[in-house]
Design a protein around this motif. Structure first.
Motif, short mmCIF file in Angstrom:
data_model
loop_
_atom_site.label_atom_id
_atom_site.label_comp_id
_atom_site.label_asym_id
_atom_site.label_seq_id
_atom_site.Cartn_x
_atom_site.Cartn_y
_atom_site.Cartn_z
N UNK A 18 0.87 -1.18 0.00
CA UNK A 18 0.00 0.00 0.00
C UNK A 18 0.91 1.23 0.00
N UNK A 19 0.87 1.97 -1.07
CA UNK A 19 1.76 3.13 -1.28
C UNK A 19 0.90 4.31 -1.71
N UNK A 74 1.27 13.80 -3.27
CA UNK A 74 2.21 14.55 -4.10
C UNK A 74 3.55 14.82 -3.42
N UNK A 75 3.61 14.71 -2.09
CA UNK A 75 4.90 14.89 -1.42
C UNK A 75 5.93 13.88 -1.92
N UNK A 76 5.46 12.72 -2.36
CA UNK A 76 6.37 11.69 -2.87
C UNK A 76 7.06 12.13 -4.16
N UNK A 78 3.20 13.57 4.35
CA UNK A 78 2.38 12.41 4.02
C UNK A 78 1.72 11.82 5.25
N UNK A 79 1.37 10.53 5.12
CA UNK A 79 0.72 9.84 6.21
C UNK A 79 -0.78 10.05 6.25
N UNK A 114 -4.43 11.98 -5.00
CA UNK A 114 -4.48 10.87 -5.97
C UNK A 114 -4.67 11.40 -7.40
N UNK A 115 -5.60 12.33 -7.59
CA UNK A 115 -5.85 12.82 -8.94
C UNK A 115 -4.64 13.55 -9.50
#
Length: 546
Positions: free
Chosen positions: A11-12, A16-18, A174-175, A202-203
């Motif tokens: 589960x990833x 957008x921080x990624x 995140x988180x 997500x979008x």
């Protein structure tokens, strides 16, 4: 449907921080180059920008900003604007980009509607915000400036560099759920109040991944990308996410968007790809021709936001050897809906056929579905000759507006009505023929104002053109052509009609051609036909040219 077996993948969450984490970790040395308001050029690596964005997060949290709170920006494209983006989104707050070209009353309305708590603004916008400060909900103001260039102000504003100085570069990001709100962008509101489009993490991530495709923006780590399209126009068409995801070097032009300034950066920074609305490229082409210049590094130009004039496409491709990608989208599509290009079947076609195809808005990438329907909601054939209302759905298409404005915007099958009238051909390419509110309906049949405008714009003496429908006692409406001539030029009526002859149906021919000094533009650079219709009603348009 009951699922009998689950996959065994990690589960990833798609937050957008990624994206900036990846850019700092894998492409940390790649630069973001900015022309700041004073004209000086500033350079920073993705790794350093990542650390400063973390400091923005720490500064926001010290001001009490928590997940879901709105943080607004009023700024041109620049590295500190990007720091605010990721610093805000990384802690789950919502980044609200405000278009400075909006009327002051509209800015007041959207800031209050969004319940913005913090406003980070470029120094050049201080007088604007001071004039409306008492009507804004803002608790904290931050001015993007160096300490020695901090303007005097009545906002009680902090200097950006003081705001983040000494802050922790390890603020956790995140988180939270990938469906959490991430960004907020308002429609321009040419009729009624603007409406808020609320993007999710997500979008935005999926939209960026879609845009990386070969037949979409095709951006890679060896590219140098200059997003001339502002970051307050639907995430600079997604490039604020796409470029760091790819590791591409970025060149931010700031507020100087004239032909000479754009050329200087394209040439000195060896830009390979850039994107903007047609009016920007008209200015650049004038500068190139006037000074006998070329662009040896530039490989492709994405042009969107308004219909692409044939003269611009041919100039870039035929005169300068630069590929033109015609794009279409809207704020509600995050914003990309289609990208122009040639299908394999047209690879060896006659050049004029290829140009006509490339002038279409293009083909939807995976993740966007389109269809056209008639007035009864029945789907029309993809034959290129059946115009209808254009509908869209996909993973980055709006399902509603902030606070439920506009009511239920989706039909029973989840389709969003774009408000455009379009055709889809047998190659799958979509072509806008008009905005539904701008369509000219004469004798019960639709006339494409865009086809009229594009033909007239190919005249060397025409700077801009617009066709609108005006009342007619017999035909309900007839087209009126409004022309803004190039300085010192005065095209003859018969020259413009000769251009239209053979390019449009004979009954589409405008009854009148009028000339005005400047065609009014809206806040996103598009022709403001609402204003033109108002001028016509008030009898303020000039008499015919001839």
């Amino acid at each position: 449907m009951e699922i009998e077996m689950q996959g065994l993948m990690q589960h990833w969450p798609l937050t957008v921080d990624k994206i900036l984490d990846h850019a700092a970790r894998v492409h940390g040395d790649a630069e973001v180059v900015t022309r700041r308001l004073g004209g000086d050029i500033h350079r920073i690596s993705y790794a350093a920008l990542h650390d400063r964005a973390k400091q923005v997060s720490a500064a926001l949290m010290a001001q009490g900003i928590r997940p879901g709170d709105r943080v607004a920006t009023l700024a041109w494209n620049g590295e500190r604007h990007m720091e605010c983006w990721y610093g805000t989104m990384g802690i789950g707050a919502v980044l609200h980009t405000i278009n400075p070209r909006l009327h002051a009353d509209q800015i007041v309305w959207i800031a209050n509607h969004a319940a913005d708590r913090v406003l980070v603004l470029d120094a050049c916008f201080v007088p604007l915000i001071e004039s409306i400060r008492d009507r804004l909900p803002i608790e904290h103001y931050v001015i993007i400036a160096d300490r020695d260039a901090m303007p005097a102000n009545d906002l009680g504003a902090l200097c950006y560099e003081d705001w983040i100085a000494g802050r922790d570069t390890g603020t956790p990001w995140g988180g939270f759920d990938e469906n959490a709100a991430c960004g907020l962008c308002y429609t321009s509101g040419t009729t009624g109040n603007p409406k808020g489009v609320l993007y999710s993490h997500r979008s935005n991530v999926l939209h960026a991944m879609m845009a990386l495709g070969r037949d979409v923006l095709n951006i890679g780590r060896n590219d140098v990308v200059m997003p001339v399209v502002p970051m307050f126009h639907a995430n600079a068409w997604g490039m604020a996410f796409v470029c760091p995801a790819a590791g591409a070097r970025m060149v931010m032009p700031g507020a100087q968007l004239d032909g000479a300034s754009i050329y200087e950066l394209l040439d000195s920074e060896r830009v390979t790809m850039t994107a903007a609305v047609p009016t920007v490229w008209i200015g650049l082409l004038h500068h190139l021709r006037e000074h006998g210049l070329c662009l040896p590094w530039l490989k492709r130009v994405v042009i969107g936001g308004a219909a692409l004039p044939e003269a611009i496409l041919r100039a870039f491709e035929d005169d300068y050897g630069i590929e033109v990608i015609h794009g279409w989208g809207m704020t509600e599509l995050s914003p990309m809906g289609t990208l122009g290009g040639l299908m394999p079947a047209l690879a060896d076609a006659d050049r004029d056929i290829q140009v006509r195809q490339k002038l279409k808005q293009g083909i939807p990438p995976f993740g966007v579905e389109l269809k056209i329907v008639d007035e009864d909601g029945e789907e029309l054939p993809a034959d290129g000759n059946s115009p209808g209302r254009l509908k869209a759905r996909g993973f980055a298409v709006a399902g509603g507006y902030l606070d439920g404005d506009g009511g239920d915007v989706l039909d029973a099958d989840g389709w969003f009505d774009t408000g455009d009238v379009a055709t889809i051909d047998n190659h799958g390419a979509m072509q806008i023929t008009d905005r539904a509110k701008d369509v000219i309906k004469s004798g019960g049949e639709w006339i494409s104002s865009i086809d009229i405008e594009n033909a007239v714009l190919s005249h060397a003496g025409v700077a801009n053109a617009a066709a609108i429908g005006v009342p007619h006692p017999k035909w309900d409406e007839r087209p009126l052509l409004i022309v803004q001539a190039e300085p010192g030029a005065r095209p003859a009526d018969h020259e413009l009609r000769d251009l239209l002859e053979g390019r449009i149906a004979r009954w589409w021919m405008p009854d009148e051609i009028v000339f005005i000094d400047a065609i009014p533009l809206g806040p996103t650079g598009k022709v403001n036909k609402l204003k033109l219709r108002e001028l016509h009603r008030e009898g303020k348009l000039r008499a015919p040219l001839n």
